[in-house]
Design an enzyme around this catalytic site. Structure first.
Site, PDB file in Angstrom:
ATOM      1  N   MET A 209      -8.084   2.630   0.818  1.00 49.94           N
ATOM      2  CA  MET A 209      -7.505   1.776   1.863  1.00 49.94           C
ATOM      3  C   MET A 209      -7.358   2.529   3.178  1.00 49.94           C
ATOM      4  O   MET A 209      -7.553   1.963   4.251  1.00 49.94           O
ATOM      5  CB  MET A 209      -6.160   1.203   1.418  1.00 49.94           C
ATOM      6  CG  MET A 209      -6.260   0.238   0.263  1.00 49.94           C
ATOM      7  SD  MET A 209      -7.473  -1.090   0.501  1.00 49.94           S
ATOM      8  CE  MET A 209      -6.839  -1.891   1.964  1.00 49.94           C
ATOM      9  N   GLU A 210      -7.053   3.814   3.100  1.00 55.36           N
ATOM     10  CA  GLU A 210      -6.938   4.626   4.312  1.00 55.36           C
ATOM     11  C   GLU A 210      -8.295   4.773   5.000  1.00 55.36           C
ATOM     12  O   GLU A 210      -8.396   4.666   6.235  1.00 55.36           O
ATOM     13  CB  GLU A 210      -6.333   5.994   3.982  1.00 55.36           C
ATOM     14  CG  GLU A 210      -4.859   5.968   3.680  1.00 55.36           C
ATOM     15  CD  GLU A 210      -4.468   5.362   2.321  1.00 55.36           C
ATOM     16  OE1 GLU A 210      -3.275   5.088   2.125  1.00 55.36           O
ATOM     17  OE2 GLU A 210      -5.348   5.157   1.458  1.00 55.36           O
TER      18      GLU A 210
ATOM     19  N   ASP B 224     -11.881  -3.500  21.920  1.00 58.87           N
ATOM     20  CA  ASP B 224     -10.876  -3.564  22.970  1.00 58.87           C
ATOM     21  C   ASP B 224     -11.335  -2.843  24.231  1.00 58.87           C
ATOM     22  O   ASP B 224     -11.110  -3.326  25.342  1.00 58.87           O
ATOM     23  CB  ASP B 224      -9.558  -2.963  22.478  1.00 58.87           C
ATOM     24  CG  ASP B 224      -8.484  -3.001  23.539  1.00 58.87           C
ATOM     25  OD1 ASP B 224      -8.200  -4.105  24.070  1.00 58.87           O
ATOM     26  OD2 ASP B 224      -7.932  -1.933  23.873  1.00 58.87           O
TER      27      ASP B 224
ATOM     28  N   CYS C   5       0.862  -1.179   0.000  1.00 58.00           N
ATOM     29  CA  CYS C   5       0.000   0.000   0.000  1.00 58.00           C
ATOM     30  C   CYS C   5       0.901   1.232   0.000  1.00 58.00           C
ATOM     31  O   CYS C   5       1.838   1.331   0.782  1.00 58.00           O
ATOM     32  CB  CYS C   5      -0.886  -0.026   1.244  1.00 58.00           C
ATOM     33  SG  CYS C   5      -2.325   1.006   1.130  1.00 58.00           S
ATOM     34  N   HIS C   6       0.628   2.169  -0.894  1.00 63.50           N
ATOM     35  CA  HIS C   6       1.475   3.357  -1.022  1.00 63.50           C
ATOM     36  C   HIS C   6       1.428   4.238   0.211  1.00 63.50           C
ATOM     37  O   HIS C   6       0.370   4.406   0.818  1.00 63.50           O
ATOM     38  CB  HIS C   6       1.037   4.197  -2.231  1.00 63.50           C
ATOM     39  CG  HIS C   6       1.308   3.535  -3.533  1.00 63.50           C
ATOM     40  ND1 HIS C   6       0.394   2.723  -4.140  1.00 63.50           N
ATOM     41  CD2 HIS C   6       2.399   3.565  -4.335  1.00 63.50           C
ATOM     42  CE1 HIS C   6       0.904   2.273  -5.275  1.00 63.50           C
ATOM     43  NE2 HIS C   6       2.118   2.774  -5.420  1.00 63.50           N
TER      44      HIS C   6
END
Length: 143
Positions: free
Chosen positions: A93-94, A108, A58-59
């Site tokens: 993707m970000e 969590d 991924c860039h």
């Protein structure tokens, strides 16, 4: 790459199933670890910025903005990220990483009270820019 920088935009969503009890606790800020929404927001923004270190090939790109929004439903919490950049490659993707990290952070933070929490779905809502053009998921719910 011979691509020129252009305006890039992506919007992604994750949905987390939570019991009514957990949702009430989140709304009332009753978790010892801190404010679940604030911590999940910061985690998502940090995740967006670290995408290239988490996903092979991924860039590494500079983000102009990254925001995370939340919507409480009856037994769900929807998370939406919006990421923008002026780059040679897209920011899908970000945006997807941002909602995923936010959802994992919520898990969590609440797992000590209820381990039945689960992440239902993660998907791209919209993207703008790039050689593949624009995309918008049909039946998008506003957040």
């Amino acid at each position: 790459s011979k691509k020129k920088k252009s305006s890039r935009y992506a919007k992604a969503q994750a949905t987390v199933w939570l019991s009514k009890k957990i949702l009430k606790m989140i709304k009332n800020d009753e978790f010892k670890k801190g404010n679940v929404i604030n911590v999940a927001r910061i985690a998502g923004i940090m995740g967006a910025k670290q995408t290239s270190t988490l996903i092979p090939l991924c860039h590494n790109i500079t983000l102009d903005s990254s925001e995370i929004n939340f919507r409480f439903l009856e037994e769900e919490l929807q998370i939406v990220s919006i990421v923008q950049s002026e780059e040679k490659t897209g920011v899908e993707m970000e945006a997807l990483t941002a909602v995923t990290i936010s959802a994992l952070t919520i898990y969590d933070m609440v797992k000590g009270v209820d381990k039945s929490v689960y992440i239902k779905e993660i998907f791209l809502l919209q993207k703008k820019g790039g050689k593949t053009g624009n995309y918008k998921k049909i039946n998008e719910k506003k957040i």
